[in-house]
Design a protein around this motif. Structure first.
Motif, PDB file in Angstrom:
ATOM      1  N   VAL A  33       0.830  -1.213   0.000  1.00 29.28           N
ATOM      2  CA  VAL A  33       0.000   0.000   0.000  1.00 29.28           C
ATOM      3  C   VAL A  33       0.861   1.259   0.000  1.00 29.28           C
ATOM      4  O   VAL A  33       0.652   2.178  -0.804  1.00 29.28           O
ATOM      5  CB  VAL A  33      -0.946  -0.001   1.216  1.00 29.28           C
ATOM      6  N   VAL A  34       1.856   1.300   0.911  1.00 29.50           N
ATOM      7  CA  VAL A  34       2.701   2.492   1.025  1.00 29.50           C
ATOM      8  C   VAL A  34       3.459   2.749  -0.276  1.00 29.50           C
ATOM      9  O   VAL A  34       3.537   3.888  -0.757  1.00 29.50           O
ATOM     10  CB  VAL A  34       3.691   2.333   2.199  1.00 29.50           C
ATOM     11  N   GLY A  35       4.018   1.681  -0.858  1.00 28.84           N
ATOM     12  CA  GLY A  35       4.744   1.843  -2.113  1.00 28.84           C
ATOM     13  C   GLY A  35       3.854   2.365  -3.226  1.00 28.84           C
ATOM     14  O   GLY A  35       4.278   3.194  -4.043  1.00 28.84           O
ATOM     15  N   SER A  36       2.613   1.901  -3.265  1.00 26.45           N
ATOM     16  CA  SER A  36       1.670   2.352  -4.290  1.00 26.45           C
ATOM     17  C   SER A  36       1.332   3.835  -4.116  1.00 26.45           C
ATOM     18  O   SER A  36       1.209   4.570  -5.106  1.00 26.45           O
ATOM     19  CB  SER A  36       0.393   1.519  -4.232  1.00 26.45           C
ATOM     20  N   ASP A 151      -4.181  -6.520 -14.880  1.00 25.35           N
ATOM     21  CA  ASP A 151      -2.901  -7.202 -14.730  1.00 25.35           C
ATOM     22  C   ASP A 151      -2.552  -7.381 -13.251  1.00 25.35           C
ATOM     23  O   ASP A 151      -1.831  -6.569 -12.658  1.00 25.35           O
ATOM     24  CB  ASP A 151      -1.819  -6.396 -15.461  1.00 25.35           C
ATOM     25  N   VAL A 152      -3.048  -8.453 -12.639  1.00 30.86           N
ATOM     26  CA  VAL A 152      -2.689  -8.759 -11.245  1.00 30.86           C
ATOM     27  C   VAL A 152      -1.177  -8.932 -11.172  1.00 30.86           C
ATOM     28  O   VAL A 152      -0.579  -9.620 -12.003  1.00 30.86           O
ATOM     29  CB  VAL A 152      -3.389 -10.045 -10.759  1.00 30.86           C
ATOM     30  N   SER A 153      -0.549  -8.298 -10.199  1.00 27.02           N
ATOM     31  CA  SER A 153       0.908  -8.307 -10.120  1.00 27.02           C
ATOM     32  C   SER A 153       1.445  -9.680  -9.747  1.00 27.02           C
ATOM     33  O   SER A 153       1.409 -10.086  -8.576  1.00 27.02           O
ATOM     34  CB  SER A 153       1.393  -7.265  -9.100  1.00 27.02           C
ATOM     35  N   GLY A 154       1.970 -10.386 -10.745  1.00 28.42           N
ATOM     36  CA  GLY A 154       2.601 -11.673 -10.479  1.00 28.42           C
ATOM     37  C   GLY A 154       3.854 -11.525  -9.642  1.00 28.42           C
ATOM     38  O   GLY A 154       4.190 -12.397  -8.840  1.00 28.42           O
ATOM     39  N   HIS A 155       4.567 -10.391  -9.814  1.00 31.16           N
ATOM     40  CA  HIS A 155       5.767 -10.138  -9.010  1.00 31.16           C
ATOM     41  C   HIS A 155       5.401 -10.019  -7.530  1.00 31.16           C
ATOM     42  O   HIS A 155       6.076 -10.594  -6.676  1.00 31.16           O
ATOM     43  CB  HIS A 155       6.456  -8.856  -9.479  1.00 31.16           C
ATOM     44  N   SER A 156       4.359  -9.248  -7.245  1.00 28.88           N
ATOM     45  CA  SER A 156       3.945  -9.090  -5.844  1.00 28.88           C
ATOM     46  C   SER A 156       3.566 -10.434  -5.239  1.00 28.88           C
ATOM     47  O   SER A 156       3.898 -10.736  -4.090  1.00 28.88           O
ATOM     48  CB  SER A 156       2.762  -8.122  -5.747  1.00 28.88           C
ATOM     49  N   HIS A 215       2.833  -1.237 -11.723  1.00 31.54           N
ATOM     50  CA  HIS A 215       1.444  -1.646 -11.473  1.00 31.54           C
ATOM     51  C   HIS A 215       0.644  -0.599 -10.705  1.00 31.54           C
ATOM     52  O   HIS A 215       1.169   0.341 -10.125  1.00 31.54           O
ATOM     53  CB  HIS A 215       1.395  -2.975 -10.703  1.00 31.54           C
ATOM     54  N   ASP A 216      -0.667  -0.809 -10.697  1.00 30.96           N
ATOM     55  CA  ASP A 216      -1.578   0.004  -9.899  1.00 30.96           C
ATOM     56  C   ASP A 216      -1.753  -0.619  -8.520  1.00 30.96           C
ATOM     57  O   ASP A 216      -1.422  -1.790  -8.312  1.00 30.96           O
ATOM     58  CB  ASP A 216      -2.948   0.106 -10.589  1.00 30.96           C
ATOM     59  N   LEU A 217      -2.317   0.157  -7.596  1.00 26.78           N
ATOM     60  CA  LEU A 217      -2.489  -0.316  -6.221  1.00 26.78           C
ATOM     61  C   LEU A 217      -3.277  -1.614  -6.160  1.00 26.78           C
ATOM     62  O   LEU A 217      -2.870  -2.569  -5.499  1.00 26.78           O
ATOM     63  CB  LEU A 217      -3.195   0.759  -5.386  1.00 26.78           C
ATOM     64  N   SER A 218      -4.413  -1.675  -6.853  1.00 28.23           N
ATOM     65  CA  SER A 218      -5.254  -2.870  -6.761  1.00 28.23           C
ATOM     66  C   SER A 218      -4.545  -4.090  -7.339  1.00 28.23           C
ATOM     67  O   SER A 218      -4.691  -5.201  -6.835  1.00 28.23           O
ATOM     68  CB  SER A 218      -6.585  -2.653  -7.482  1.00 28.23           C
ATOM     69  N   HIS A 219      -3.734  -3.896  -8.400  1.00 26.00           N
ATOM     70  CA  HIS A 219      -2.995  -5.001  -9.000  1.00 26.00           C
ATOM     71  C   HIS A 219      -1.992  -5.582  -8.003  1.00 26.00           C
ATOM     72  O   HIS A 219      -1.884  -6.804  -7.843  1.00 26.00           O
ATOM     73  CB  HIS A 219      -2.238  -4.536 -10.240  1.00 26.00           C
ATOM     74  N   LEU A 222      -3.819  -7.109  -4.735  1.00 29.02           N
ATOM     75  CA  LEU A 222      -4.434  -8.413  -4.987  1.00 29.02           C
ATOM     76  C   LEU A 222      -3.364  -9.498  -5.117  1.00 29.02           C
ATOM     77  O   LEU A 222      -3.528 -10.604  -4.594  1.00 29.02           O
ATOM     78  CB  LEU A 222      -5.283  -8.348  -6.255  1.00 29.02           C
ATOM     79  N   GLY A 223      -2.270  -9.187  -5.815  1.00 35.17           N
ATOM     80  CA  GLY A 223      -1.181 -10.149  -5.927  1.00 35.17           C
ATOM     81  C   GLY A 223      -0.587 -10.486  -4.575  1.00 35.17           C
ATOM     82  O   GLY A 223      -0.327 -11.658  -4.271  1.00 35.17           O
ATOM     83  N   THR A 224      -0.381  -9.471  -3.753  1.00 32.53           N
ATOM     84  CA  THR A 224       0.165  -9.681  -2.408  1.00 32.53           C
ATOM     85  C   THR A 224      -0.784 -10.510  -1.554  1.00 32.53           C
ATOM     86  O   THR A 224      -0.361 -11.431  -0.845  1.00 32.53           O
ATOM     87  CB  THR A 224       0.430  -8.326  -1.724  1.00 32.53           C
ATOM     88  N   LEU A 225      -2.069 -10.194  -1.620  1.00 36.05           N
ATOM     89  CA  LEU A 225      -3.060 -10.934  -0.831  1.00 36.05           C
ATOM     90  C   LEU A 225      -3.135 -12.399  -1.253  1.00 36.05           C
ATOM     91  O   LEU A 225      -3.329 -13.277  -0.416  1.00 36.05           O
ATOM     92  CB  LEU A 225      -4.434 -10.279  -0.969  1.00 36.05           C
ATOM     93  N   CYS A 226      -2.955 -12.674  -2.540  1.00 35.22           N
ATOM     94  CA  CYS A 226      -2.943 -14.063  -3.005  1.00 35.22           C
ATOM     95  C   CYS A 226      -1.746 -14.807  -2.427  1.00 35.22           C
ATOM     96  O   CYS A 226      -1.853 -15.973  -2.031  1.00 35.22           O
ATOM     97  CB  CYS A 226      -2.911 -14.112  -4.538  1.00 35.22           C
ATOM     98  N   GLY A 227      -0.589 -14.141  -2.374  1.00 35.34           N
ATOM     99  CA  GLY A 227       0.583 -14.751  -1.765  1.00 35.34           C
ATOM    100  C   GLY A 227       0.375 -15.017  -0.291  1.00 35.34           C
ATOM    101  O   GLY A 227       0.729 -16.087   0.230  1.00 35.34           O
TER     102      GLY A 227
END
Length: 260
Positions: A33-36, A151-156, A215-219, A222-227
């Motif tokens: 969140v902070v980075g976004s 584009d859900v962030s695969g990196h996150s 990426h955008d915040l939501s991308h 969501l990627g982070t939450l999946c991890g």
């Protein structure tokens, strides 16, 4: 080697002071969140790491799951064999990597699918002119055009999941320091532990770079939450049950046994 033992002891003590396993999930959630916010406010200047072609991204992050498995597989086999050499026990614990790989595969394929079904093909990255001749991402990019979808962030996702997986599976190292290991096994385990801590540090740094540059915040969120969800459902829920790969074994110290 004595030098390896000293480094391992230092890393174990540092992780204990930082309460790594307890605080790491919050690190990813907060900095996603902070980075976004910093990215949206344009407060972080461009740097070498703002390019997706930087060396760490190309040779490490893009194949991060391979690096994680390459280092974690021998570590799990060595560390768990110091607790028990029972074949069924080792096979069961090794299944944690198969489960993790399944989580990684399902999530990444789902991200690709979401981007494909929510996107469209454009003549350029300006997204002004749509090209309806290419209805799929693969065909669009093959034609040298630009595909834009959710584009859900695969990196996150992969950096979060890999770091949490490593933190869980390397947690027995504190009790392995006094385990009866051969000199070769002790040195090999120590070197793997150091390498896994270094790769975790790299994953954390690249997660920060992803948060403030891409990426955008939501991308990213969501990627982070999946991890986080993949880690929580396994190590905080399923692995506590009998029919599961189980948690990494911990050997109690004399003080812990007395308190118990």
């Amino acid at each position: 080697m004595a030098a390896v033992d000293v480094i391992v002891d230092g890393l174990v003590s540092l992780r204990r002071r930082l309460a790594l396993r307890q605080n790491l999930p919050w690190f990813f959630l907060v900095f996603s969140v902070v980075g976004s916010v910093l990215k949206d406010l344009d407060l972080v200047p461009q740097s070498y790491f703002s390019s997706s072609k930087n060396v760490l991204n190309v040779y490490f992050v893009k194949v991060s799951w391979g690096w994680t498995l390459l280092l974690l597989t021998p570590f799990i086999l060595l560390s768990n064999s110091s607790f028990s050499r029972n074949v069924s026990f080792l096979a069961c614990r090794s299944l944690s990597l198969a489960v993790a790989t399944a989580v990684w595969y399902v999530c990444t394929e789902t991200f690709f699918y979401i981007e494909d079904v929510t996107g469209a093909c454009y003549e350029s990255s300006s997204l002004l002119l749509t090209n309806l001749d290419f209805p799929s991402k693969q065909a669009c990019r093959r034609a040298g055009l630009h595909w834009s979808g959710y584009d859900v962030s695969g990196h996150s996702f992969i950096l979060t999941y890999s770091a949490l997986l490593i933190a869980e599976e390397t947690s027995p190292m504190a009790s392995l320091r006094t385990a009866a290991l051969s000199p070769l096994s002790r040195t090999s385990l120590g070197l793997l532990y150091v390498a896994l801590n270094l790769i975790t540090l790299l994953w954390l740094w690249m997660f920060l770079c992803t948060s403030v540059y891409f990426h955008d915040l939501s991308h990213k969120l969501l990627g982070t939450l999946c991890g986080l969800l993949g880690w929580y459902l396994t190590y905080r829920f399923w692995y506590l049950k009998p029919l599961s790969p189980g948690l990494p074994p911990q050997r109690q110290t004399k003080e812990q046994k007395q308190l118990a």
